[in-house]
Design an enzyme around this catalytic site. Structure first.
Site, mmCIF file in Angstrom:
data_model
loop_
_atom_site.group_PDB
_atom_site.id
_atom_site.type_symbol
_atom_site.label_atom_id
_atom_site.label_comp_id
_atom_site.label_asym_id
_atom_site.label_seq_id
_atom_site.Cartn_x
_atom_site.Cartn_y
_atom_site.Cartn_z
ATOM 1 N N GLY A 37 0.855 -1.177 0.000
ATOM 2 C CA GLY A 37 0.000 0.000 0.000
ATOM 3 C C GLY A 37 0.887 1.221 0.000
ATOM 4 O O GLY A 37 1.837 1.310 0.789
ATOM 5 N N LYS A 38 0.614 2.172 -0.896
ATOM 6 C CA LYS A 38 1.524 3.310 -1.035
ATOM 7 C C LYS A 38 1.630 4.124 0.254
ATOM 8 O O LYS A 38 2.692 4.639 0.590
ATOM 9 C CB LYS A 38 1.087 4.196 -2.196
ATOM 10 C CG LYS A 38 1.147 3.495 -3.553
ATOM 11 C CD LYS A 38 0.971 4.462 -4.705
ATOM 12 C CE LYS A 38 2.211 5.314 -4.896
ATOM 13 N NZ LYS A 38 3.382 4.516 -5.296
ATOM 14 N N LEU A 207 12.402 10.316 -12.307
ATOM 15 C CA LEU A 207 12.839 9.730 -13.568
ATOM 16 C C LEU A 207 13.458 8.350 -13.401
ATOM 17 O O LEU A 207 14.243 7.909 -14.237
ATOM 18 C CB LEU A 207 13.872 10.662 -14.235
ATOM 19 C CG LEU A 207 13.487 12.130 -14.366
ATOM 20 C CD1 LEU A 207 14.682 12.951 -14.849
ATOM 21 C CD2 LEU A 207 12.308 12.297 -15.324
ATOM 22 N N ASP A 232 14.626 -5.220 -7.680
ATOM 23 C CA ASP A 232 13.168 -5.083 -7.624
ATOM 24 C C ASP A 232 12.845 -3.606 -7.454
ATOM 25 O O ASP A 232 13.181 -3.001 -6.431
ATOM 26 C CB ASP A 232 12.612 -5.899 -6.454
ATOM 27 C CG ASP A 232 11.092 -5.881 -6.383
ATOM 28 O OD1 ASP A 232 10.459 -5.182 -7.199
ATOM 29 O OD2 ASP A 232 10.538 -6.550 -5.495
ATOM 30 N N THR A 234 9.908 -2.302 -7.215
ATOM 31 C CA THR A 234 8.675 -2.082 -6.459
ATOM 32 C C THR A 234 8.983 -1.258 -5.208
ATOM 33 O O THR A 234 9.840 -1.606 -4.422
ATOM 34 C CB THR A 234 8.046 -3.416 -6.032
ATOM 35 O OG1 THR A 234 7.901 -4.248 -7.169
ATOM 36 C CG2 THR A 234 6.689 -3.184 -5.394
ATOM 37 N N ASP A 238 7.937 5.039 -3.674
ATOM 38 C CA ASP A 238 7.502 5.269 -2.295
ATOM 39 C C ASP A 238 8.686 5.617 -1.402
ATOM 40 O O ASP A 238 8.577 6.467 -0.509
ATOM 41 C CB ASP A 238 6.788 4.028 -1.759
ATOM 42 C CG ASP A 238 5.473 3.756 -2.491
ATOM 43 O OD1 ASP A 238 4.867 4.725 -2.991
ATOM 44 O OD2 ASP A 238 5.065 2.587 -2.565
#
Length: 293
Positions: A37-38, A207, A232, A234, A238
């Site tokens: 969850g951000k 960027l 990763d 991901t 955040d």
């Protein structure tokens, strides 16, 4: 103190050799759950660097909700404003094949976060040095959070993800907007130079490995990224947002804060999972000093 108002999800990640076609059943290779969850990600990114962080959001009264609450507490994040609702905890079902993924998000409890809850914890917001927002909660709640921050003169860092949920009327009342290139194009079109000049020291375009750009009122500024081998990506954005908030609250200039956030994000992508690689302050400073080679 930094307050994060946003989403908490449990990521359900399935590694597979091939994506299933319509009506097809395939065998997965690996399954894991990972807190996400951000909102929660950005809260942890800031807290791990040493910020005092409060999380405002909603989880369900279920196993995922209890786990997410425990994870935040382990990171020394204040969860007293985290509401437990009858709705199930939000999840993201992530199907991964080679370097591609397909994601289904079920917001669940995240969409139970209402303006009335923000009013109930208004004192927390008013005492904050910065509030971080994303767009994975109801838009009316985001709008109300911005309104409360404006009334209390609290700076707002808004990460417009997903970009489709952004309301341009918010631009006058937020302090920083941090889209990536795709989100910026969705919001403003492809003329980044003109758009940056329109929002000096407010619009910061991330960027990826190339760093970030903004306009300082006189000149376009490009803060280079740190070249590293990504395992990763991901959670890299955040990490950037949590680190940017930390640095700004600590009194760094915007240029220094963006550089600091770039370094933090470069460390995050070297580990697996959104939260797994988020660095501590000592690791960021070690990389900045060239001592982590």
């Amino acid at each position: 103190m930094i307050t994060v108002i946003g989403s908490l999800n449990m990521d359900l990640v399935i590694q597979m050799a091939d994506f299933p076609q319509l009506g097809e059943t395939v065998l997965g290779q690996q399954f894991q759950t990972s807190p996400g969850g951000k909102g929660a990600n950005q809260a942890i990114a800031a807290a791990r660097l040493g910020s005092s962080v409060t999380m405002i959001g909603c989880v369900g009264d279920d196993r995922f909700g209890h786990t997410l609450r425990t994870v935040l507490k382990q990171e020394h994040i204040d969860t007293t404003s985290l509401l437990t609702t009858p709705e199930s905890t939000g999840i993201a079902n992530i199907l991964v094949h080679q370097n591609d993924n397909r994601i289904i998000v079920v917001p669940g409890a995240n969409y139970m976060l209402k303006p009335t809850h923000l009013d109930a914890v208004k004192d927390v917001i008013m005492q904050s040095q910065m509030v971080i927002l994303q767009l994975e909660i109801p838009l009316e709640t985001t709008a109300h959070a911005i309104k409360l921050c404006k009334e209390a003169n609290v700076p707002v860092l808004l990460n417009p993800a997903p970009a489709a949920n952004f309301d341009m009327r918010w631009m006058d009342d937020i302090t920083y907007l941090t889209p990536n290139e795709v989100e910026c194009a969705q919001l403003f079109g492809n003329d980044f130079d003109q758009t940056l000049e329109k929002y000096p020291n407010k619009l910061i375009i991330t960027l990826g490995r190339d760093g970030a750009r903004y306009f300082d009122g006189e000149y376009p500024i490009h803060v280079p990224g740190y070249m590293t081998k990504a395992v990763d990506t991901t959670g890299a954005g955040d990490t950037f947002n949590g680190a940017l908030a930390y640095a700004l609250v600590e009194g760094q200039s915007l240029d220094e804060a963006v550089y600091f956030a770039n370094i933090a994000a470069s460390l995050a992508v070297e580990q697996v999972s959104a939260q797994g690689g988020m660095p501590t302050l000592s690791k960021v400073y070690a990389r900045m000093a060239g001592l982590d080679e």
